[in-house]
Design a protein around this motif. Structure first.
Motif, PDB file in Angstrom:
ATOM      1  N   ARG A 168      -8.195  -8.457  -3.096  1.00 27.95           N
ATOM      2  CA  ARG A 168      -9.069  -7.327  -2.769  1.00 27.95           C
ATOM      3  C   ARG A 168      -8.877  -6.229  -3.821  1.00 27.95           C
ATOM      4  O   ARG A 168      -7.890  -5.510  -3.804  1.00 27.95           O
ATOM      5  CB  ARG A 168      -8.690  -6.817  -1.381  1.00 27.95           C
ATOM      6  CG  ARG A 168      -9.548  -5.672  -0.878  1.00 27.95           C
ATOM      7  CD  ARG A 168      -9.211  -5.316   0.545  1.00 27.95           C
ATOM      8  NE  ARG A 168      -7.791  -5.067   0.740  1.00 27.95           N
ATOM      9  CZ  ARG A 168      -7.180  -5.018   1.924  1.00 27.95           C
ATOM     10  NH1 ARG A 168      -7.852  -5.225   3.011  1.00 27.95           N
ATOM     11  NH2 ARG A 168      -5.887  -4.775   2.007  1.00 27.95           N
ATOM     12  N   ASP A 208      -6.597  -0.931   4.342  1.00 19.33           N
ATOM     13  CA  ASP A 208      -6.916  -1.656   5.580  1.00 19.33           C
ATOM     14  C   ASP A 208      -5.731  -2.576   5.799  1.00 19.33           C
ATOM     15  O   ASP A 208      -5.388  -3.349   4.914  1.00 19.33           O
ATOM     16  CB  ASP A 208      -8.156  -2.557   5.407  1.00 19.33           C
ATOM     17  CG  ASP A 208      -9.352  -1.749   4.972  1.00 19.33           C
ATOM     18  OD1 ASP A 208      -9.425  -0.581   5.353  1.00 19.33           O
ATOM     19  OD2 ASP A 208     -10.196  -2.307   4.237  1.00 19.33           O
ATOM     20  N   SER A 258       0.832  -1.212   0.000  1.00 19.59           N
ATOM     21  CA  SER A 258       0.000   0.000   0.000  1.00 19.59           C
ATOM     22  C   SER A 258       0.861   1.254   0.000  1.00 19.59           C
ATOM     23  O   SER A 258       0.566   2.223  -0.722  1.00 19.59           O
ATOM     24  CB  SER A 258      -0.925   0.011   1.213  1.00 19.59           C
ATOM     25  OG  SER A 258      -1.631  -1.188   1.274  1.00 19.59           O
ATOM     26  N   ASP A 276      -4.960  -6.168  -4.331  1.00 20.24           N
ATOM     27  CA  ASP A 276      -4.022  -6.559  -3.274  1.00 20.24           C
ATOM     28  C   ASP A 276      -4.172  -8.031  -2.945  1.00 20.24           C
ATOM     29  O   ASP A 276      -5.294  -8.531  -2.910  1.00 20.24           O
ATOM     30  CB  ASP A 276      -4.454  -5.805  -2.002  1.00 20.24           C
ATOM     31  CG  ASP A 276      -3.424  -4.826  -1.540  1.00 20.24           C
ATOM     32  OD1 ASP A 276      -2.247  -5.079  -1.784  1.00 20.24           O
ATOM     33  OD2 ASP A 276      -3.824  -3.822  -0.914  1.00 20.24           O
TER      34      ASP A 276
HETATM   35 MG    MG Z   1      -1.865  -2.856   2.299  1.00 18.37          MG
END
Ligand code: MG
Ligand code: GTP
Length: 444
Positions: free
Chosen positions: A82, A70, A56, A101
């Motif tokens: 995701r 998250d 991320s 992800d």
């Molecule tokens: Mg992440």
């Protein structure tokens, strides 16, 4: 038919002509650009890497924004993907960006199947596109293309070698997606170790036959930069969400007690190279490779699986109609066969159940007969017992009556003659014939 057409209308040779002045079709590239800009673009990135490896943070750094994140925990039972889609705009260019992800990757004790959800996800995006293409009323223009254009594979900065999970996963993915391997958190490894690590990774990829994406060198405009960048693979990157002012510019950094790592400083890491290659130079090639190479392979396999071919055994063009008819017949035959099998199965099941029921009925009947026999025997025995008891009772009553008669006689005699007393005593236990019990009397 096609051969006859060719015979009748042979292809004319092309001639080059000069134009007397500007007519305007030189604006075609501009028209294309304008149309594409109006339509907007889409780009889909898959980040494969262990939990907490910096996926991320790198995405935020790459697009210089803050996407929703998250944090995943380390206790997932399996791996799942995701996807999140964002609308971004730079100048007048709209980009529909999907970041996918891997959640829980590398967290299970048994990692044998960890690659599977990723492969399934990529295939299902291809399948969605194929289904749209096969529709009679296609809407590819509006269709949200979710096919993965690039897989950034995050390698942990161990300095040793690739983990078997990395090799297996990349091997399973390399025919389905463009892979760019990157060494994550490169600030945690020394420069000397990093150089050796890069060489080790590349040699392991080659010896295991893993095909990674090579920046294309066939376009003169980018051939030089791309071929020089191929030598830097895998890129060693650093990501950060922290910004500090250097001079009069805000830059992303990671601060340590002994110094600062600047994400966009090329002497600190390969972040800029990655951004340059991924977004500024080869984004369109990644999109194109996805369509012409990976999707094409998927489509070909799928259509062949469905029985479609380009040519028949005599190398003549294969008729779609014939293929459809043949497949339909095959399908109907299969359906009939399955129906017949199910019918047979049902009949045999019914017969089996019927036989079982009959057997149970017979067993019950035998049991009933046996109980009935026992009951009758019991009844007979009771009957005999009752008769014996009646006989005993009759005898008893007879004796009782005799005793009573004797007693009465003796009471009478004692008041008349003593002689008769002796005679009566003698006959005390021999019953007179008039003292029997009435034959119809019983205990009940
Ligand atoms: Mg992440
Ligand atoms: P999940 O989505 O939870 O799997 O994690 P992730 O892979 O998205 O990692 P994330 O970006 O959330 O980063 C996890 C931690 O690593 C955070 O504390 C980040 O600050 C840190 N981190 C991210 N990138 C780097 C990096 O390049 N170097 C170092 N040293 N730490 C980093």
């Amino acid at each position: 038919m096609a051969a006859t057409d060719v015979d009748i209308f042979p292809i004319e040779e092309k001639r080059t002509l000069d134009l007397g002045g500007r007519v305007g079709f030189d604006s075609l590239p501009d028209q294309l650009v304008s149309k594409s800009v109006t339509q907007g673009f889409c780009f889909n990135i898959l980040c494969v890497g262990e939990t907490g490896i910096g996926k991320s943070t790198l995405m935020n750094s790459l697009f210089n924004t803050t996407f929703e994140t998250d944090e995943a925990n380390h206790y997932q039972n399996g791996v799942y993907l995701r996807p999140r889609t964002y609308e971004l705009q730079e100048s007048s260019v709209q980009l529909k960006l999907t970041i996918v992800d891997t959640v829980g990757f590398g967290d299970q004790i048994n990692k044998d199947e960890s690659y599977k959800p990723i492969v399934d996800y990529i295939d299902s995006q291809f399948e969605n596109y194929l289904q749209e293409e096969l529709k009679i009323q296609r809407c590819l223009f509006d269709h949200h293309d979710t096919r993965i254009h690039i897989c950034l594979y995050f390698i942990a900065p161990t300095g040793h070698s690739l983990k078997s999970l990395d090799l297996v996963t990349m091997k399973k993915l390399d025919s389905k997606v463009n892979i760019i391997p990157i060494i994550a958190k490169a600030d945690t490894i020394s420069k000397g170790e990093l150089d050796k690590f890069k060489i080790k990774i590349m040699s392991e990829l080659v010896s295991n036959g893993v095909q990674i994406y090579q920046f294309p060198t066939d376009d003169e405009a980018v051939a030089e930069i791309n071929s020089s960048m191929n030598a830097y693979l895998p890129f060693a990157v650093v990501g950060s969400t922290e910004e500090v002012k250097v001079g009069n510019k805000l830059v992303r950094v990671r601060q340590y007690p002994w110094g600062v790592v600047q994400v966009e400083n090329e002497s600190h890491c390969d972040f800029v190279k990655l951004r340059e290659m991924l977004l500024r130079v080869n984004m369109e090639d990644l999109r194109e490779q996805t369509h012409v190479r990976h999707y094409e392979l998927y489509r070909r396999c799928k259509l062949e699986e469905m029985g479609f071919k380009d040519t028949d055994p005599d190398s003549k063009p294969f008729s779609l109609q014939e293929t459809y008819e043949a497949k339909r017949k095959e399908f109907l035959g299969d359906l009939q066969r399955k129906e017949e099998e199910m019918r047979q199965m049902f009949v045999s099941k019914v017969k089996e159940t019927e036989a079982e029921l009959k057997e149970k009925e017979r067993e019950l009947h035998d049991k009933f007969e046996q109980l009935k026999r026992l009951h009758q025997e019991e009844k007979k025995k009771m009957e005999e017992k009752r008769r014996d008891l009646e006989d005993d009772l009759n005898a008893f009553n007879r004796k009782k009556m005799a005793a009573e008669t004797l007693q009465a006689q003796s009471l009478q005699g004692s008041s008349q003659q003593p002689l008769k007393k002796d005679k009566d005593k003698k006959n005390f236990f021999s019953l007179p014939s008039s003292c029997s019990l009435p034959s119809g009397r019983n205990l009940n």
